[in-house]
Design a protein around this motif. Structure first.
Motif, short mmCIF file in Angstrom:
data_model
loop_
_atom_site.label_atom_id
_atom_site.label_comp_id
_atom_site.label_asym_id
_atom_site.label_seq_id
_atom_site.Cartn_x
_atom_site.Cartn_y
_atom_site.Cartn_z
N TYR A 195 0.96 -0.95 -0.08
CA TYR A 195 -0.01 -0.18 0.13
C TYR A 195 0.86 1.40 -0.03
N ILE A 196 0.47 2.23 -0.87
CA ILE A 196 1.20 3.36 -0.68
C ILE A 196 0.68 4.46 0.40
N PRO A 197 1.37 5.40 0.63
CA PRO A 197 0.93 6.29 1.91
C PRO A 197 -0.16 7.24 1.37
N HIS A 198 -0.12 7.52 -0.18
CA HIS A 198 -1.14 8.32 -0.53
C HIS A 198 -2.78 7.46 -0.66
N GLY A 199 -3.74 8.25 -0.56
CA GLY A 199 -5.11 7.98 -0.94
C GLY A 199 -5.58 8.66 -1.95
N TYR A 200 -6.77 8.38 -2.46
CA TYR A 200 -7.42 9.30 -3.26
C TYR A 200 -8.91 9.51 -3.28
N LEU A 201 -9.36 10.76 -3.91
CA LEU A 201 -10.72 11.21 -3.49
C LEU A 201 -11.18 11.75 -4.72
N GLU A 202 -12.58 11.31 -5.21
CA GLU A 202 -12.92 11.73 -6.52
C GLU A 202 -14.09 12.90 -6.22
N PHE A 227 0.90 16.72 -3.17
CA PHE A 227 -0.36 16.69 -3.52
C PHE A 227 -0.54 16.51 -5.04
N MET A 228 -1.71 16.34 -5.70
CA MET A 228 -1.82 16.14 -6.99
C MET A 228 -3.11 15.86 -7.28
N MET A 229 -3.88 17.00 -8.27
CA MET A 229 -5.26 16.69 -8.82
C MET A 229 -5.06 16.34 -10.29
N ILE A 230 -5.88 15.46 -10.71
CA ILE A 230 -5.78 15.22 -12.26
C ILE A 230 -7.57 15.55 -12.53
N ALA A 231 -7.77 15.63 -13.72
CA ALA A 231 -9.00 15.72 -14.06
C ALA A 231 -9.41 15.32 -15.63
N LEU A 232 -10.31 14.24 -15.72
CA LEU A 232 -10.39 13.63 -17.06
C LEU A 232 -11.96 13.93 -17.42
N PRO A 233 -12.06 14.32 -18.78
CA PRO A 233 -13.60 14.51 -19.07
C PRO A 233 -14.46 13.42 -19.44
N MET A 245 -3.07 12.39 -2.19
CA MET A 245 -2.78 13.17 -1.32
C MET A 245 -2.28 12.28 -0.02
N PRO A 246 -1.29 12.52 0.86
CA PRO A 246 -1.06 11.47 1.48
C PRO A 246 -2.20 11.26 2.53
N PHE A 247 -2.43 10.02 3.31
CA PHE A 247 -3.51 9.87 4.37
C PHE A 247 -3.25 10.68 5.23
N PRO A 287 -14.83 8.35 2.19
CA PRO A 287 -13.47 8.55 2.64
C PRO A 287 -12.32 8.18 1.72
N ALA A 288 -11.07 8.85 1.89
CA ALA A 288 -10.04 8.81 1.00
C ALA A 288 -9.86 7.28 0.52
N GLN A 289 -9.86 6.77 -0.73
CA GLN A 289 -9.50 5.32 -0.98
C GLN A 289 -8.04 5.00 -1.04
N ALA A 290 -7.69 3.74 -0.67
CA ALA A 290 -6.33 3.11 -0.44
C ALA A 290 -5.88 2.86 -2.20
N MET A 291 -4.63 2.79 -2.30
CA MET A 291 -4.14 2.23 -3.46
C MET A 291 -2.94 1.21 -3.09
#
Lengths: 443, 443
Positions: A195-202, A227-233, A245-247, A287-291
């Motif tokens: 598991y990586i220390p980052h989670g994600y949220l949509e 931190f990073m945000m991405i956006a897809l159409p 983002m880190p948990f 909640p933020a999801q794990a990867m």
């Protein structure tokens, strides 16, 4: 049924292939095996998503690229899927001050496609069902199966049990595969889950006056170091934004006001586009999801069972190859079925031999990009990378193919691409380019 | 029982610590917790080895070094165990032509000890039993346990079930830990198990005329590139020989004559010492055993459960540190118990924080030595390594401490030793020593 010949192409009609998991890779695999004439039984623990309400908790959109398209093409699905995808020709880098700078994915005409996970899954399930030999079994939860006989027991909703006998079991049941659990009990099975220390949220960015809120044919990226945000159409003119983002940091943002404060600091241009009220509300929707990154070996168990897709190799999403690698699994397996005349006892070990190094390579590359990203990725880095790629390509135009291009726009075996990349890196070093300027590319 | 004070040293008397696994680390841990005044219940799935016949399938002897000794000392067991060990001051390298060359382990007076696994286990169990608060429960197989309440269910021989409630569960149940399985179901638990392509097989070299067949105070090594044999002395004047070889190669040797032929080619000097007839017979006594490297993180689950020893980190045997690292786990946990006043909710996360990097470092080092060994270890390499070590030490006597010395003869934290080693390697490079001549040391 009287197949008196030994030709396996005919005997395949008597053989039952049980595909466990009706997600993307399972549904595509059903098409592949059905096309060959096998009796295909797909078992999915959830209800039929074609009848279900919104499916939660998984990423909504995905980037389809060359490998995935080639795999779809083989079963005649490429055009249907591509027609519902949105081409993204470039990344669009959002600086903190609001400047937007495009970085093309490849040469002119090379693009990746934003596709909707749920729609893709539905299309593939319906395609599988067009084969008369395919049966889709939903709400079937795998209870147990025998590695020796291929006997499988499923639990139905009402507590009833159902048994079937399979000649081949194809585990496509995702990163937390139930099929893989049996592999863990075998001697000398290699396995890792990291598991990586980052989670994600949509988050959703709605249309403005019926139009996309940002330029649609781009994968938008806000790189902010850790931190990073991405956006897809999406086809409905929304964007799906994903915040990585880190948990630890997620835990620091607990109120709506803190969300706004956080976005003011790092993603100010996104606030009016998402909408402050929606942002305050949707941020806490899930909640933020794990990867997780999963690697294992071998992928097969005698001549009875084989793992594909996330069940074999869940990757972190920082190379945009998770689905593409899973789809290419089906294609590679299909090629080996041709070569070895559908003899499972030969096909399965060969599939392990050929595919493990490639899937491990893409898992490692995705993790490598994560580590890179975590350490120093901001807007300047992205733009600088573009300069380095161009420079390398300029001084060695025929020999240097960017790693991202090999991974995304060719079927060069993943492990070969990595080998070549290391070689190119050495050449770059000889020309005085230091290794901090390595050829990597996020998304 | 009326402990009106909040002093945990007193309240520990009311707390039940369940140690799962009565092997080396479990038995030592029982002593540690009993010494602190806890109610200790040890649960072991097998019968009491003190009453059992020969225990098969696990390595018979082990190399005890500084870390293990320090851990034994803390519970007053060092002298007892050391008195039954056989000091090994040097490796003894056997060349193909029969030449024997000693390579000291460290400075004068530095040695490792060959100890008998079964005897060590028995001594530790008996030591644990001397505490009135300790109860040893054999033939108790763990069926289930709750991560929330600490309730545990065990299966007894006759099929009966037994339940207990523990305040702390200590998983010392080895590389295939049943306790660890619950960890795998938790979110964000990192885990890997890696089998190496080599297997091992044990053979006995009997005494000759009532005396050791070779010089006893050495760890004998026959390095033959991908094959390797080692021999450790036992108190009964036998040697236990361990043959390491790729599984593929084991499969090529299927008859007694082939065994002799194989030994003629690679270990000719060992044939008369083991005896040709015994060799032909004993080689097939047990199949070659697999070796696995296990890493995971975290080591604890809330304030209820902690993993130690092989359950937390099985290592391949190529640094001789498996048992020593497991024993040091107990010692490190004990130190943290002192620092944090036996407050499990603070001690367990701190133990994970402190110990994971060290156990991962020794697991990696052992694997690194395996990879090195596989690629180029023969007698000449061993002798050359000695030269390099001496040379480095000669040119930088105060700053260069061989990695092997830090690992084996100090309690320098494993991950610090590795860091220092990398630093030393860089210094060596500056002095013109290339990285193929790196400081490593097998066994």
């Amino acid at each position: 049924m009287d197949y008196s010949t030994n030709d396996s192409k005919s005997t395949s009609k008597n053989k039952v292939v049980a595909v466990v998991g009706g997600g993307l890779v399972g549904a595509l695999n059903a098409c592949y095996f059905a096309k060959r004439g096998f009796q295909v039984e797909v078992f999915e623990s959830r209800e039929d998503i074609r009848q279900a309400k919104i499916v939660k908790g998984r990423s909504i959109n995905l980037a389809l690229s060359h490998r995935g398209r080639q795999a779809l093409k083989q079963v005649g699905m490429e055009d249907t899927i591509v027609s519902k995808g949105i081409p993204m020709h470039s990344r669009m880098i959002h600086s903190l001050n609001g400047t937007q700078s495009p970085i093309p994915y490849g040469k002119k005409g090379q693009y990746i496609l934003s596709v909707d996970r749920a729609n893709l899954n539905k299309e593939l399930l319906s395609a599988a069902e067009t084969y008369s030999t395919t049966k889709l079994n939903f709400a079937h939860k795998l209870l147990n199966w025998s590695t020796e006989t291929g006997a499988m027991t499923f639990l139905r909703a009402a507590g009833a049990k159902e048994e079937i006998q399979a000649d081949l079991i194809v585990g496509c049941d995702g990163a937390f595969s139930a099929i893989r659990k049996q592999f863990l009990r075998q001697s000398r099975f290699n396995f890792s889950q990291t598991y990586i220390p980052h989670g994600y949220l949509e988050l959703t960015m709605p249309p403005i006056n019926g139009e996309f809120a940002m330029k649609p044919n781009y994968l938008h990226i806000w790189p902010r170091n850790t931190f990073m945000m991405i956006a897809l159409p999406n086809l409905d003119k929304t964007f799906t934004c994903t915040l990585f983002m880190p948990f630890d940091e997620f835990e620091n943002v607990t109120t709506g006001d803190q969300v706004i404060e956080f976005f003011q600091k790092y993603f100010p241009d996104a606030i009016p586009l998402i909408g402050a009220d929606a942002l305050k509300r949707d941020y806490f929707h899930l909640p933020a999801q794990a990867m997780v990154s999963v690697k294992c070996s071998p992928y097969h168990l005698s001549d009875k069972c084989v793992l594909m897709g996330d069940a074999a190799h869940a990757v972190v999403p920082f190379y945009g190859q998770g689905m593409n690698a899973g789809f290419e699994d089906c294609l590679v397996f299909n090629e080996i079925m041709d070569q070895l005349n559908e003899d499972f006892s030969a096909v399965l070990p060969e599939y392990t031999r050929v595919r493990v190094p490639d899937d491990h390579a893409i898992a490692d590359l995705a993790m490598y990009n994560y580590v890179e990203m975590r350490s120093h990725v901001n807007s300047k880095w992205f733009l600088f990378r573009k300069y380095v790629d161009n420079f390398l390509h300029m001084i060695m135009p025929r020999t240097v193919i960017p790693l991202y291009t090999m991974v995304t726009f060719t079927r060069t075996r993943y492990h070969e691409a990595v080998k070549r990349w290391h070689w190119q890196d050495k050449q770059g070093q000889k020309k005085g380019i230091d290794s901090n300027q390595r050829d990597t590319a996020l998304f």
